[in-house]
Motif scaffolding. Structure first.
Motif, PDB file in Angstrom:
ATOM      1  N   ALA A 125     -48.369   8.013 -48.950  1.00  0.00           N
ATOM      2  CA  ALA A 125     -47.759   7.967 -47.626  1.00  0.00           C
ATOM      3  C   ALA A 125     -46.252   7.737 -47.692  1.00  0.00           C
ATOM      4  N   VAL A 126     -45.803   6.791 -48.509  1.00  0.00           N
ATOM      5  CA  VAL A 126     -44.365   6.515 -48.594  1.00  0.00           C
ATOM      6  C   VAL A 126     -43.601   7.706 -49.178  1.00  0.00           C
ATOM      7  N   PRO A 127     -44.043   8.294 -50.300  1.00  0.00           N
ATOM      8  CA  PRO A 127     -43.349   9.512 -50.767  1.00  0.00           C
ATOM      9  C   PRO A 127     -43.316  10.618 -49.722  1.00  0.00           C
ATOM     10  N   ALA A 128     -44.413  10.814 -48.990  1.00  0.00           N
ATOM     11  CA  ALA A 128     -44.440  11.851 -47.959  1.00  0.00           C
ATOM     12  C   ALA A 128     -43.420  11.551 -46.865  1.00  0.00           C
ATOM     13  N   ALA A 129     -43.313  10.290 -46.480  1.00  0.00           N
ATOM     14  CA  ALA A 129     -42.341   9.913 -45.455  1.00  0.00           C
ATOM     15  C   ALA A 129     -40.917  10.146 -45.944  1.00  0.00           C
ATOM     16  N   MET A 130     -40.640   9.764 -47.195  1.00  0.00           N
ATOM     17  CA  MET A 130     -39.290   9.926 -47.740  1.00  0.00           C
ATOM     18  C   MET A 130     -38.892  11.400 -47.826  1.00  0.00           C
ATOM     19  N   VAL A 131     -39.808  12.228 -48.317  1.00  0.00           N
ATOM     20  CA  VAL A 131     -39.468  13.635 -48.515  1.00  0.00           C
ATOM     21  C   VAL A 131     -39.322  14.349 -47.168  1.00  0.00           C
ATOM     22  N   THR A 132     -40.089  13.939 -46.189  1.00  0.00           N
ATOM     23  CA  THR A 132     -39.981  14.550 -44.864  1.00  0.00           C
ATOM     24  C   THR A 132     -38.685  14.144 -44.172  1.00  0.00           C
ATOM     25  N   LEU A 133     -38.350  12.875 -44.257  1.00  0.00           N
ATOM     26  CA  LEU A 133     -37.150  12.397 -43.584  1.00  0.00           C
ATOM     27  C   LEU A 133     -35.884  12.930 -44.253  1.00  0.00           C
ATOM     28  N   CYS A 134     -35.869  12.993 -45.593  1.00  0.00           N
ATOM     29  CA  CYS A 134     -34.692  13.535 -46.282  1.00  0.00           C
ATOM     30  C   CYS A 134     -34.567  15.036 -46.044  1.00  0.00           C
ATOM     31  N   GLY A 135     -35.691  15.736 -45.993  1.00  0.00           N
ATOM     32  CA  GLY A 135     -35.653  17.156 -45.690  1.00  0.00           C
ATOM     33  C   GLY A 135     -35.110  17.417 -44.301  1.00  0.00           C
ATOM     34  N   THR A 136     -35.446  16.538 -43.371  1.00  0.00           N
ATOM     35  CA  THR A 136     -34.922  16.662 -42.010  1.00  0.00           C
ATOM     36  C   THR A 136     -33.427  16.391 -41.982  1.00  0.00           C
ATOM     37  N   LEU A 137     -32.991  15.419 -42.774  1.00  0.00           N
ATOM     38  CA  LEU A 137     -31.561  15.112 -42.864  1.00  0.00           C
ATOM     39  C   LEU A 137     -30.775  16.336 -43.339  1.00  0.00           C
ATOM     40  N   ALA A 138     -31.401  17.133 -44.216  1.00  0.00           N
ATOM     41  CA  ALA A 138     -30.729  18.317 -44.750  1.00  0.00           C
ATOM     42  C   ALA A 138     -30.374  19.313 -43.655  1.00  0.00           C
ATOM     43  N   ILE A 139     -31.212  19.383 -42.623  1.00  0.00           N
ATOM     44  CA  ILE A 139     -30.980  20.353 -41.547  1.00  0.00           C
ATOM     45  C   ILE A 139     -29.622  20.118 -40.878  1.00  0.00           C
ATOM     46  N   ALA A 140     -29.221  18.854 -40.802  1.00  0.00           N
ATOM     47  CA  ALA A 140     -27.937  18.533 -40.186  1.00  0.00           C
ATOM     48  C   ALA A 140     -26.806  18.485 -41.202  1.00  0.00           C
ATOM     49  N   VAL A 141     -27.090  17.986 -42.409  1.00  0.00           N
ATOM     50  CA  VAL A 141     -26.024  17.719 -43.382  1.00  0.00           C
ATOM     51  C   VAL A 141     -25.541  18.992 -44.080  1.00  0.00           C
ATOM     52  N   LEU A 142     -26.464  19.838 -44.530  1.00  0.00           N
ATOM     53  CA  LEU A 142     -26.051  20.994 -45.342  1.00  0.00           C
ATOM     54  C   LEU A 142     -25.162  21.986 -44.591  1.00  0.00           C
TER      55      LEU A 142
END
Length: 337
Positions: free
Chosen positions: A155-172
């Protein structure tokens, strides 16, 4: 065949997951910047930790949520294979494909070492490394199954990878503007560094059609690594368990990963109509959303507070390394317009 009593026990949790998916879809429609999968994780965390709903999540909803977290995720991984065409991947050229695969290996190793340095517990370093280097929550589910990891431990890895992937949408997109990256290089960067296929599309489409087309194909090379990496992770787990005298092993290649490979082969034939592929893509997102809601509901935030800061720091640092490496490869391989 499941017993009727067990089937009835799953109904409340499955109904809650279905309602959560509908709510996430509505939220995404009202606020398009909020991805469905991110909303599912956050809603699951809320349900699992707010008094009242938390009692339901740990009680009558638990069997159905556990089913969604495990089975729906695996069904979604099988459907993910229908997005991968070996013909499209071959169009990149053998050198580009080899270097992308090398980037996957580097990303996995670097993320694993960073997570170990931050002392993430248990199998979390392997799961986070798989998610960040290959295809997000899909890779986490595949590697977890190959290594015999319970769904709630993912659960924690899934949360981290989902939230960081979402951050990419704005940052990249902002990063590409600041650095003056061409649309083609931006597409390669998005495909090589963003975790989930849907997140890649959301990120790359800001760069135009050329960026999106290249991003999707580059991402599919990474997705293709799902089967061999999960098999290698399972083989390493077997060797370690064998040395400890434990004779119980999960399948080296889980059945749903074999289904993923079969779906890739089917997509490569070109026989499937476009409408069917579009329907499969929608169903995959719905299954993943239900699975992430179930995983989020299994996370205890009090327990997460003890390692959550370290997990977030390790994830952000790992992603920064992957972005830098992907950008360097984009500059090397993609001519500037």
């Amino acid at each position: 065949m499941p017993a009727p009593t067990a089937t009835r026990a799953n109904v409340p949790g499955l109904a809650a997951a279905a309602a959560a998916v509908v709510l996430c879809l509505l939220l995404h429609r009202v606020f398009p910047a909020v991805p469905v999968l991110t909303a599912a994780v956050i809603l699951g965390l809320a349900v699992g930790n707010v008094p009242g709903p938390a009692g339901l999540a740990a009680g009558p909803w638990r069997p159905g949520l556990a089913l969604a977290a495990k089975r729906f995720l695996r069904l979604g991984i099988v459907l993910l294979g229908l997005k991968v065409s070996l013909v499209d991947i071959a169009g990149l050229g053998w050198l580009t494909v080899v270097l992308i695969i090398a980037l996957v290996g580097f990303s996995f190793g670097a993320t694993y070492l960073v997570c170990r340095a931050f002392r993430l517990p248990g199998e979390e370093p392997v799961l986070v490394a798989a998610g960040f280097s290959i295809c997000g929550v899909s890779a986490i589910g595949a590697v977890a199954a190959a290594r015999g990891v319970r769904s709630e431990q993912a659960a924690v890895p899934a949360a981290m990878v989902t939230l960081c992937g979402t951050l990419a949408i704005a940052v990249l997109p902002l990063l590409s503007v600041v650095l003056g990256v061409s649309p083609e290089r931006f597409g390669f960067l998005a495909g090589a560094s963003v975790h989930d296929v849907g997140q890649v599309v959301a990120t790359a489409q800001t760069g135009g059609a050329a960026a999106l087309a290249l991003a999707v194909v580059v991402k599919l090379v990474r997705v293709l690594m799902l089967a061999p990496v999960s098999a290698l992770a399972g083989l390493q787990h077997r060797r370690r368990a064998g040395n400890s005298g434990d004779g119980k092993f999960p399948p080296l290649v889980p059945l749903f990963v074999a289904g993923f490979v079969a779906a890739v082969a089917l997509r490569t034939t070109g026989l499937l109509p476009g409408g069917l592929l579009e329907a499969a893509a929608v169903l995959q997102e719905l299954l993943f959303a239900a699975a992430l809601f179930g995983l989020g509901a299994s996370v205890n935030l009090r327990s997460l507070a003890r390692t959550g800061g370290r997990a977030a720091a390790a994830s952000l640092l790992s992603w920064a390394v992957i972005v830098a490496s992907a950008l360097a490869l984009a500059v090397l391989l993609v001519p500037s317009a």
